[in-house]
Structures are given as C-alpha cells and as structure tokens.
Design a protein around this motif. Structure first.
Motif, PDB file in Angstrom:
ATOM      1  N   HIS A 231       0.858  -1.188   0.000  1.00 25.33           N
ATOM      2  CA  HIS A 231       0.000   0.000   0.000  1.00 25.33           C
ATOM      3  C   HIS A 231       0.891   1.234   0.000  1.00 25.33           C
ATOM      4  CE1 HIS A 231      -3.090  -2.590   2.404  1.00 25.33           C
ATOM      5  NE2 HIS A 231      -3.233  -2.772   1.100  1.00 25.33           N
TER       6      HIS A 231
ATOM      7  N   HIS B  69      -5.795   5.946   1.335  1.00 25.47           N
ATOM      8  CA  HIS B  69      -6.193   4.588   1.688  1.00 25.47           C
ATOM      9  C   HIS B  69      -7.253   4.601   2.799  1.00 25.47           C
ATOM     10  CE1 HIS B  69      -3.173   2.043  -0.466  1.00 25.47           C
ATOM     11  NE2 HIS B  69      -2.639   3.241  -0.630  1.00 25.47           N
TER      12      HIS B  69
ATOM     13  N   HIS C 280      -7.904  -2.304   6.912  1.00 23.22           N
ATOM     14  CA  HIS C 280      -7.863  -1.624   5.623  1.00 23.22           C
ATOM     15  C   HIS C 280      -9.100  -2.044   4.841  1.00 23.22           C
ATOM     16  CE1 HIS C 280      -6.497  -0.174   1.765  1.00 23.22           C
ATOM     17  NE2 HIS C 280      -5.366   0.293   2.289  1.00 23.22           N
TER      18      HIS C 280
ATOM     19  N   ASN D 221      -9.897  -1.696   1.686  1.00 18.28           N
ATOM     20  CA  ASN D 221      -9.746  -2.188   0.310  1.00 18.28           C
ATOM     21  C   ASN D 221      -9.516  -3.695   0.259  1.00 18.28           C
ATOM     22  OD1 ASN D 221     -10.082   0.338  -0.749  1.00 18.28           O
ATOM     23  ND2 ASN D 221      -7.933   0.685  -1.253  1.00 18.28           N
ATOM     24  N   ASP D 222      -8.716  -4.218   1.195  1.00 18.50           N
ATOM     25  CA  ASP D 222      -8.374  -5.642   1.147  1.00 18.50           C
ATOM     26  C   ASP D 222      -8.511  -6.360   2.491  1.00 18.50           C
ATOM     27  OD1 ASP D 222      -6.236  -4.602   2.527  1.00 18.50           O
ATOM     28  OD2 ASP D 222      -4.747  -4.983   0.962  1.00 18.50           O
ATOM     29  N   ASN D 223      -9.026  -5.652   3.495  1.00 22.56           N
ATOM     30  CA  ASN D 223      -9.291  -6.229   4.816  1.00 22.56           C
ATOM     31  C   ASN D 223      -8.016  -6.692   5.532  1.00 22.56           C
ATOM     32  OD1 ASN D 223     -11.317  -6.719   6.775  1.00 22.56           O
ATOM     33  ND2 ASN D 223     -11.234  -8.918   6.362  1.00 22.56           N
ATOM     34  N   THR D 224      -6.872  -6.116   5.166  1.00 25.79           N
ATOM     35  CA  THR D 224      -5.640  -6.438   5.887  1.00 25.79           C
ATOM     36  C   THR D 224      -5.603  -5.681   7.208  1.00 25.79           C
ATOM     37  OG1 THR D 224      -4.500  -4.711   4.620  1.00 25.79           O
ATOM     38  CG2 THR D 224      -4.235  -6.994   3.872  1.00 25.79           C
TER      39      THR D 224
END
Length: 368
Positions: free
Chosen positions: A277, A282, A320, A322-325
């Motif tokens: 990222h 973000h 996050h 966008n990608d669930n990290t």
C-alpha cells in the motif's frame, strides 16, 4: 531542456519486460524494487521518506515537479528512493515559495529519474504480476542490465533499517517539555518527531541497534518504534527492545515497521504483500469507534491478521477497507498499541493524528 536533446532511457523489470522513456538529463543506472505511489501531491516528502529506501518509485500522477521543491518539505536529510519513474516530468515550476526545480534537486542528490514512461501500463502490469526488482538506465544494453539485475537482492529477508538509521543518538523538541520519549529510529520521518514535540514531548532518538538499557537510561515516560524500510524479520535487536518494553508494561507506540516489530516480538508473523500500500488516500476503519479514516500508507510487508485474531493478548483496532488487511492493533493487558499506516501523514490527510493524542493519554495514565 529540449525534448530532442534528452537521452533514451529504459525501465527493465526482473521478468525481462522493458518500457521505454527519456532521461531528465542525468545519465546513469539505478536498481531497486519497483513500486508505485498513488498520491497526487507530496512527491518531495515521498522521495525523502526513509521507508522508500531501496525502491524505484513510480508515480501514478501524470505530472511530477510542477510545484518545485522547498527545503521545509523533506522527511529526512536526503533523498531516499533509488530512482524515479514518471510520465511527465516538469522542468519548470510555478509555486511562489519553491526554492528550486525538481530537476536540480535530483542532480544535487545524484539520483536518477526517467520520464515519458507509460506509467499506466507499468502499474497495470506490476499490479497483476506483483512487486519485483527492476532497473532504470540511460544505458540501453538490455542483456548487460539483465545480468546486473540478477545480483540485486530480493526485498524478502532484506534488512535496510541500518542504512537509514541515525548513527548516534540525538534530541528533538524542547528540553523542558513535560514528557520524555525514547524513540527507536529504524527509518523515522521528521513529521513524527514534529507531532510528538508539538504535544509537549522531548524526544531522544536512538540508532536501530540500540538496547533497552540504552533507551531506558534516558528515563523516558514512553517509548516509540518508528517506520522504516525493508523486511522486519531480520531486526532482532528491535524485537528484543520491544519485548523488554512490553514485559515491563511501559507505554509503547509503533508505526508501520515499528508496528510489525511489535507483532514479531509477540510471536506474530509478517509477510510480504503482492504489491503493498503506497499512497495518501487509503481507507481504514477504526473498529473501536466505527469511524472511517482516509490515511497515508507506505508498506510492502504486513502483519498476519489471522494470527492477531487468535492471539489471546491482542485485539484488532483498525482494518484496511480495500483488502481487509490488518491496519492497527493493541494489547489487552499492556500499554501498547500500533498502526500499519502513517498518522503523521506528510504527505496525506490528518484523519489519524488523534493516535498521537492517544499515545500521550496512555503515558499520562501510566504516570498516575
């Protein structure tokens, strides 16, 4: 400089893919991991961010350099990127308080930049294929560059904090400030120090390999683990420092690489992301408050979210969107929390600056 006078330059990826462009006037060759930043502004802060050490920076914004450079807009004492890849490089600038052109800045820093690259095509390609090593050069001997590129180490397992950390301890802020902080410099940004100093902190900044005994001799009220470049796994000294601080339940705050160090110190693994990222837009959700934050991010490694979920001493505080990290975590029974992103921004939004206030409140609670 006339376009016709500029030398042909190339971007060569590790898998043999070639993109053609032009030099901005400086000849040479630069190696690193190719990555892209989606920020529309803040290029000078990005170029001087120690977290980008060892990386070739590709900017997705079409125009770079149009507002020049300013000595107040740096995050370290020198440019830290290995080189720049962009679409349109502006040789002229139009900002009143700029102190010079970006071209002169690159020449002064002896850093290579190439432009007229189809950056949309490059981003699309590495977004699919993943981050990889690359070379930019005004030498167009492809086979010779391929041979040299093979010798460039992979970012996995690469320790880079020692390359950007201070060699000797130094102080930041007002000496009579009410709160004292010991900060471990594994790639610290200046705006982190500014944020702490603006909140009444006097900070002693220590080299990457400092011991807990050295840091505690300052008699600090709290401890900070900074951002930085490379793989966190080789940083055993930093992990040991984190273990000592946590075992004594002393106030601890970690950002980015420091966040990953806290995870590793507790037996939680990290891994290299497909692309990472990097940008200033973000989206992150604070799971404690339910609020969303637009954040500045810059990382190629991340903490294993599933392991944090299973760990009895941790809870996830931010994800996050966008990608669930994993974007943030805290310890349940210790005065310790950390985030994967950059609350100090520079560049970027200030949605997350409250985290510095949270750190100060944790310190004050511990003092009581």
């Amino acid at each position: 400089m006339k376009y016709s006078q500029r030398k042909k330059a190339i971007l060569l990826l590790a898998d043999g893919t070639v993109f053609e462009g032009k030099s901005i006037g400086t000849d040479g060759t630069a190696f690193g991991e190719i990555c892209y930043n989606t920020g529309m502004t803040g290029y000078q802060e990005v170029f001087t961010d120690p977290s980008y050490f060892g990386q070739l920076m590709l900017t997705t914004n079409a125009h770079i350099g149009n507002y020049g450079v300013n000595n107040d807009e740096v995050e370290s004492d020198s440019m830290k990127i290995s080189g720049l890849v962009c679409k349109n490089f502006s040789f002229f600038y139009s900002r009143d308080n700029a102190q010079g052109s970006l071209q002169n800045y690159f020449e002064k820093e002896n850093t290579l930049a190439i432009s007229d690259i189809d950056t949309r095509a490059v981003v699309s390609y590495i977004r699919d294929k993943g981050a990889m090593n690359a070379v930019i050069s005004t030498d167009t001997d492809i086979e010779a560059l391929k041979a040299k590129l093979q010798a460039v180490p992979d970012m996995n397992g690469l320790e880079l904090a020692s390359k950007v950390s201070t060699k000797e301890p130094y102080f930041f802020g007002e000496e009579d400030a009410p709160i004292k902080i010991s900060a471990l410099d594994i790639g610290i940004k200046k705006n982190i120090l500014r944020n702490l100093a603006n909140r009444g902190c006097y900070i002693k900044v220590f080299p990457y390999n400092a011991t807990f005994e050295e840091m505690s001799a300052f008699n600090p009220d709290g401890y900070f683990l900074s951002n930085g470049p490379g793989d966190p796994s080789p940083l055993k000294d930093a992990q040991n420092v984190a273990k000592e601080i946590i075992s004594r339940n002393l106030p601890l705050f970690g950002i980015c690489l420091g966040h990953q160090i806290i995870a590793l110190a507790n037996g939680i693994s990290t891994y290299k992301m497909h692309n990472g990222h990097r940008g200033i837009n973000h989206p992150v959700k604070n799971l404690i408050t339910g609020k969303g934050e637009i954040t500045s991010q810059n990382h190629g490694f991340v903490v294993n979210k599933e392991e944090v979920e299973k760990h009895p001493d941790f809870e996830i505080t931010h994800v996050h969107l966008n990608d669930n990290t994993l974007a943030g975590m805290r310890m349940k029974n210790k005065n310790c929390f950390s985030v994967q992103y950059h609350p100090e921004a520079s560049p970027g939004p200030h949605d997350s600056s409250y985290l510095f206030d949270q750190f100060i409140e944790n310190i004050k609670s511990a003092q009581k």
